[in-house]
Motif scaffolding. Sequence first.
Motif, PDB file in Angstrom:
ATOM      1  N   HIS A   1       3.043  15.149  12.903  1.00 20.22           N
ATOM      2  CA  HIS A   1       1.709  15.725  13.041  1.00 20.22           C
ATOM      3  C   HIS A   1       1.036  15.881  11.687  1.00 20.22           C
ATOM      4  O   HIS A   1       1.686  16.166  10.676  1.00 20.22           O
ATOM      5  N   GLY A   2      -0.286  15.701  11.667  1.00 18.77           N
ATOM      6  CA  GLY A   2      -1.055  16.018  10.483  1.00 18.77           C
ATOM      7  C   GLY A   2      -1.158  14.894   9.482  1.00 18.77           C
ATOM      8  O   GLY A   2      -1.096  13.709   9.816  1.00 18.77           O
ATOM      9  N   ALA A   3      -1.316  15.272   8.218  1.00 17.66           N
ATOM     10  CA  ALA A   3      -1.530  14.330   7.121  1.00 17.66           C
ATOM     11  C   ALA A   3      -0.260  14.230   6.282  1.00 17.66           C
ATOM     12  O   ALA A   3       0.225  15.243   5.774  1.00 17.66           O
ATOM     13  N   THR A   4       0.246  13.002   6.125  1.00 18.89           N
ATOM     14  CA  THR A   4       1.484  12.786   5.380  1.00 18.89           C
ATOM     15  C   THR A   4       1.224  11.809   4.244  1.00 18.89           C
ATOM     16  O   THR A   4       0.806  10.658   4.472  1.00 18.89           O
TER      17      THR A   4
ATOM     18  N   VAL B   1     -15.901   7.906   6.982  1.00 16.51           N
ATOM     19  CA  VAL B   1     -15.303   8.071   8.303  1.00 16.51           C
ATOM     20  C   VAL B   1     -14.378   6.890   8.572  1.00 16.51           C
ATOM     21  O   VAL B   1     -14.774   5.733   8.397  1.00 16.51           O
ATOM     22  N   HIS B   2     -13.153   7.196   9.022  1.00 14.69           N
ATOM     23  CA  HIS B   2     -12.150   6.160   9.242  1.00 14.69           C
ATOM     24  C   HIS B   2     -11.643   6.260  10.678  1.00 14.69           C
ATOM     25  O   HIS B   2     -11.134   7.314  11.102  1.00 14.69           O
ATOM     26  N   THR B   3     -11.801   5.167  11.404  1.00 13.81           N
ATOM     27  CA  THR B   3     -11.368   5.140  12.794  1.00 13.81           C
ATOM     28  C   THR B   3      -9.853   5.293  12.892  1.00 13.81           C
ATOM     29  O   THR B   3      -9.110   4.655  12.135  1.00 13.81           O
ATOM     30  N   MET B   4      -9.410   6.109  13.820  1.00 18.20           N
ATOM     31  CA  MET B   4      -7.978   6.270  14.064  1.00 18.20           C
ATOM     32  C   MET B   4      -7.605   5.451  15.296  1.00 18.20           C
ATOM     33  O   MET B   4      -8.332   5.406  16.286  1.00 18.20           O
ATOM     34  N   HIS B   5      -6.469   4.791  15.226  1.00 15.81           N
ATOM     35  CA  HIS B   5      -6.070   3.849  16.256  1.00 15.81           C
ATOM     36  C   HIS B   5      -5.271   4.554  17.347  1.00 15.81           C
ATOM     37  O   HIS B   5      -4.395   5.369  17.071  1.00 15.81           O
ATOM     38  N   HIS B   6      -5.595   4.207  18.581  1.00 18.96           N
ATOM     39  CA  HIS B   6      -4.913   4.815  19.721  1.00 18.96           C
ATOM     40  C   HIS B   6      -3.506   4.260  19.850  1.00 18.96           C
ATOM     41  O   HIS B   6      -3.291   3.047  19.819  1.00 18.96           O
TER      42      HIS B   6
ATOM     43  N   GLY C   1       0.930   6.430  -2.342  1.00 17.13           N
ATOM     44  CA  GLY C   1      -0.223   7.256  -2.650  1.00 17.13           C
ATOM     45  C   GLY C   1      -1.251   7.359  -1.549  1.00 17.13           C
ATOM     46  O   GLY C   1      -2.155   8.202  -1.614  1.00 17.13           O
ATOM     47  N   ALA C   2      -1.142   6.527  -0.514  1.00 15.35           N
ATOM     48  CA  ALA C   2      -2.049   6.632   0.627  1.00 15.35           C
ATOM     49  C   ALA C   2      -1.620   7.796   1.519  1.00 15.35           C
ATOM     50  O   ALA C   2      -0.568   8.409   1.310  1.00 15.35           O
ATOM     51  N   THR C   3      -2.435   8.089   2.517  1.00 14.55           N
ATOM     52  CA  THR C   3      -2.130   9.178   3.443  1.00 14.55           C
ATOM     53  C   THR C   3      -2.222   8.666   4.874  1.00 14.55           C
ATOM     54  O   THR C   3      -3.182   7.962   5.231  1.00 14.55           O
ATOM     55  N   CYS C   4      -1.226   9.027   5.672  1.00  9.89           N
ATOM     56  CA  CYS C   4      -1.230   8.702   7.095  1.00  9.89           C
ATOM     57  C   CYS C   4      -1.670   9.941   7.873  1.00  9.89           C
ATOM     58  O   CYS C   4      -1.059  11.004   7.741  1.00  9.89           O
ATOM     59  N   PHE C   5      -2.737   9.802   8.654  1.00  7.67           N
ATOM     60  CA  PHE C   5      -3.252  10.894   9.473  1.00  7.67           C
ATOM     61  C   PHE C   5      -2.828  10.658  10.920  1.00  7.67           C
ATOM     62  O   PHE C   5      -2.990   9.546  11.448  1.00  7.67           O
ATOM     63  N   SER C   6      -2.307  11.698  11.570  1.00 12.27           N
ATOM     64  CA  SER C   6      -1.872  11.593  12.960  1.00 12.27           C
ATOM     65  C   SER C   6      -2.368  12.793  13.747  1.00 12.27           C
ATOM     66  O   SER C   6      -2.326  13.924  13.264  1.00 12.27           O
ATOM     67  N   LEU C   7      -2.830  12.543  14.965  1.00 16.02           N
ATOM     68  CA  LEU C   7      -3.302  13.612  15.839  1.00 16.02           C
ATOM     69  C   LEU C   7      -2.936  13.271  17.273  1.00 16.02           C
ATOM     70  O   LEU C   7      -3.172  12.145  17.733  1.00 16.02           O
ATOM     71  N   TRP C   8      -2.363  14.240  17.966  1.00 14.90           N
ATOM     72  CA  TRP C   8      -2.094  14.072  19.393  1.00 14.90           C
ATOM     73  C   TRP C   8      -3.301  14.592  20.144  1.00 14.90           C
ATOM     74  O   TRP C   8      -3.581  15.788  20.160  1.00 14.90           O
ATOM     75  N   ALA C   9      -4.062  13.669  20.746  1.00 26.94           N
ATOM     76  CA  ALA C   9      -5.308  14.008  21.426  1.00 26.94           C
ATOM     77  C   ALA C   9      -5.402  13.220  22.731  1.00 26.94           C
ATOM     78  O   ALA C   9      -6.223  12.303  22.865  1.00 26.94           O
TER      79      ALA C   9
ATOM     80  N   ARG D   1      -4.213   5.029   8.516  1.00 30.93           N
ATOM     81  CA  ARG D   1      -3.712   5.039   7.136  1.00 30.93           C
ATOM     82  C   ARG D   1      -4.906   4.853   6.210  1.00 30.93           C
ATOM     83  O   ARG D   1      -5.645   3.863   6.317  1.00 30.93           O
ATOM     84  N   VAL D   2      -5.117   5.837   5.297  1.00 33.07           N
ATOM     85  CA  VAL D   2      -6.308   5.848   4.460  1.00 33.07           C
ATOM     86  C   VAL D   2      -5.890   5.954   2.998  1.00 33.07           C
ATOM     87  O   VAL D   2      -4.947   6.682   2.656  1.00 33.07           O
ATOM     88  N   ASN D   3      -6.591   5.240   2.150  1.00 33.20           N
ATOM     89  CA  ASN D   3      -6.292   5.274   0.715  1.00 33.20           C
ATOM     90  C   ASN D   3      -6.893   6.534   0.094  1.00 33.20           C
ATOM     91  O   ASN D   3      -7.972   6.517  -0.515  1.00 33.20           O
ATOM     92  N   CYS D   4      -6.209   7.629   0.274  1.00 30.29           N
ATOM     93  CA  CYS D   4      -6.584   8.901  -0.346  1.00 30.29           C
ATOM     94  C   CYS D   4      -5.311   9.699  -0.551  1.00 30.29           C
ATOM     95  O   CYS D   4      -4.284   9.420   0.075  1.00 30.29           O
ATOM     96  N   GLY D   5      -5.347  10.675  -1.436  1.00 31.21           N
ATOM     97  CA  GLY D   5      -4.128  11.396  -1.768  1.00 31.21           C
ATOM     98  C   GLY D   5      -4.282  12.895  -1.701  1.00 31.21           C
ATOM     99  O   GLY D   5      -5.252  13.418  -1.114  1.00 31.21           O
ATOM    100  N   PRO D   6      -3.340  13.627  -2.290  1.00 28.29           N
ATOM    101  CA  PRO D   6      -3.378  15.089  -2.278  1.00 28.29           C
ATOM    102  C   PRO D   6      -4.693  15.631  -2.828  1.00 28.29           C
ATOM    103  O   PRO D   6      -5.265  15.083  -3.780  1.00 28.29           O
ATOM    104  N   GLY D   7      -5.173  16.699  -2.221  1.00 24.03           N
ATOM    105  CA  GLY D   7      -6.432  17.296  -2.620  1.00 24.03           C
ATOM    106  C   GLY D   7      -7.614  16.832  -1.794  1.00 24.03           C
ATOM    107  O   GLY D   7      -8.684  17.445  -1.846  1.00 24.03           O
ATOM    108  N   THR D   8      -7.425  15.760  -1.020  1.00 17.24           N
ATOM    109  CA  THR D   8      -8.500  15.256  -0.174  1.00 17.24           C
ATOM    110  C   THR D   8      -8.748  16.222   0.983  1.00 17.24           C
ATOM    111  O   THR D   8      -7.813  16.638   1.667  1.00 17.24           O
ATOM    112  N   THR D   9      -9.998  16.585   1.204  1.00 15.03           N
ATOM    113  CA  THR D   9     -10.332  17.408   2.368  1.00 15.03           C
ATOM    114  C   THR D   9     -10.754  16.495   3.520  1.00 15.03           C
ATOM    115  O   THR D   9     -11.289  15.401   3.295  1.00 15.03           O
ATOM    116  N   TYR D  10     -10.525  16.960   4.744  1.00 15.15           N
ATOM    117  CA  TYR D  10     -10.798  16.099   5.897  1.00 15.15           C
ATOM    118  C   TYR D  10     -10.952  16.933   7.166  1.00 15.15           C
ATOM    119  O   TYR D  10     -10.523  18.083   7.238  1.00 15.15           O
TER     120      TYR D  10
END
Length: 587
Positions: A8-11, A39-44, A16-24, A53-62
Amino acid sequence: MFEMTRLHGATVQHDGATCFSLWAPDADTVAVKLGDGSVHTMHHQASGWYSARVNCGPGTTYRFLINGQLSVPDPASRYQPQGVDGPSCVLDPDAFAWQFNEWKGRPWHETVIYELHPGACGGFAGIQAKLPELVDLGITAIELMPVNECPGKHNWGYDGVFPFAPQSSCGTPDDLRRLIDAAHGYGLMVFMDVVYNHFGPHGNYLGEYAKSFFRDDIHTPWGPAIDFRNSQVCDFFCENALMWVLDYRIDGLRLDAVHAISEMDFLTNLAKRVRSAVPDGRHVHLMLENENNQASLLAEGFDAQWNDDGHHALHVLLTGEHESYYQDFAADTTIKLARCLKEGFIYQGETTRKGASRGEPSGHLPPTAFILFLQNHDQIGNRAFGDRLITLADHRGVRAALGLVLLCPMIPMLFMGEEWGCEQPFLFFTDHNEELGRAVREGRRNEFSDFAAFADEMIRQRIPDPNSHSTFVTSVPDRAGGNQTLQDDWLAYYRSLLRLRHAHIVPRLPGTLSDGTTIPGEKAVSACWRLGDGSRLRIDLNLSENPVVVAAPDPGSKIIHDYRASLSKDPTILPGYSSRAILDQAT
């Protein structure tokens, strides 16, 4: 340390990239919107998951964007720097430089718990400054009331909506790690109180895109029950437990009000996952609050349970109170206390005032499976005026009872400030918006309408407003305004008892069994235990004003604690408001 699998969440990834996951599962589309506006589309994925998977690192707000319209924080956010309504922040938990990497924790039998409220103790940095005092007192574990992000700048702790994010008003996640690391350097364990039975009333949006997170057929005092029949829901909370243990190196978890969790399989599964995730040789302890007194859980991966039964019996004997849940302890109270000291729980299947059976047999469990206390956040904060015990009971009775609580083989727990005789209340406090604050205030006052003392509406109006800032300020323990001599006297008494515990009781605790109890008189109990090395510990307690006759100490035994017992020159006479601990060492 073992690595943790984060679903769950941002890993943060190794590159250095970040993987975002959400159960929706109820969302048609999900995107992640970063603080820079992109804005980055999340894949079902299967089973209702969305990821990107987005090229951003620690400190990024979302934030997550549901169906192109609803913008919500991450329910598994690791940090909410702007509170529950602000954006979530990407963190790398592996980046913190720990100083005490060899720390393995401490065995359970060495535990002496000090429960505290992080906000009332000055945040994470304020607690860290207090650590040397707690070590000197004889504490071996601090237990933090819930630190998960709550609405506003201060909260009692049980309105959290982000279980993974430490309360930002108490400090940053790394500030919390610094506190834990410093505690380990002092030889102190750190326990975390976690709430897996409900979410707070503001800031939780799970029902908008994951309706199956909750049940519509079971309701709790806080709303619809969480649906632990769902594997994704179980994983959410198990992952949270593992985060505290692995990412924060927490030494133990106290699970709040598990009687409000309908699926016991979740609890046993959580315990197994935590146990299997830590390396051999590391001590991690799991504790329960459970009104149902399910002794079976204490044989399935959990170390101990808060012994509310023991507290209630002692409280009735000390104060004479008999309303609400104290009704179940008002009759035959001395007999009930004796059963507690011999068998752990008082209610082991008996019928309560509500006509329901409560509890399971517990006499087979060791005394260390029970955590005993005279005060805690519930028993103070749930009172209308947050009364501390020493404002309700004769101080001699409190001191006599402490001889039992701090020297018996159960695990003792103190609540912040009691060690120096704090008389300030600890109230229920919140920092909600005006509308929710008004509802909480009225609901709080209506809770006490069944009490004789609050039958009058005008009297109920005097109950402090939880949402008033002064209610929080009043609840912050402050030694400056009290009688310094009296405070020092209380502190010396607590310190002396805990030194006796560490010197005489703790080394002998493993393998301890009850050796029976007797009742020498009303409000008086004599309890015996056979300690692990064969020694025999006996504690005589008299909470009445009248002297009682007890057995004389055995020849060769040693009196290690004597509160007022020596007022009688006859060793078979235990004066009123007294306690005595006798150790007959193995030969």
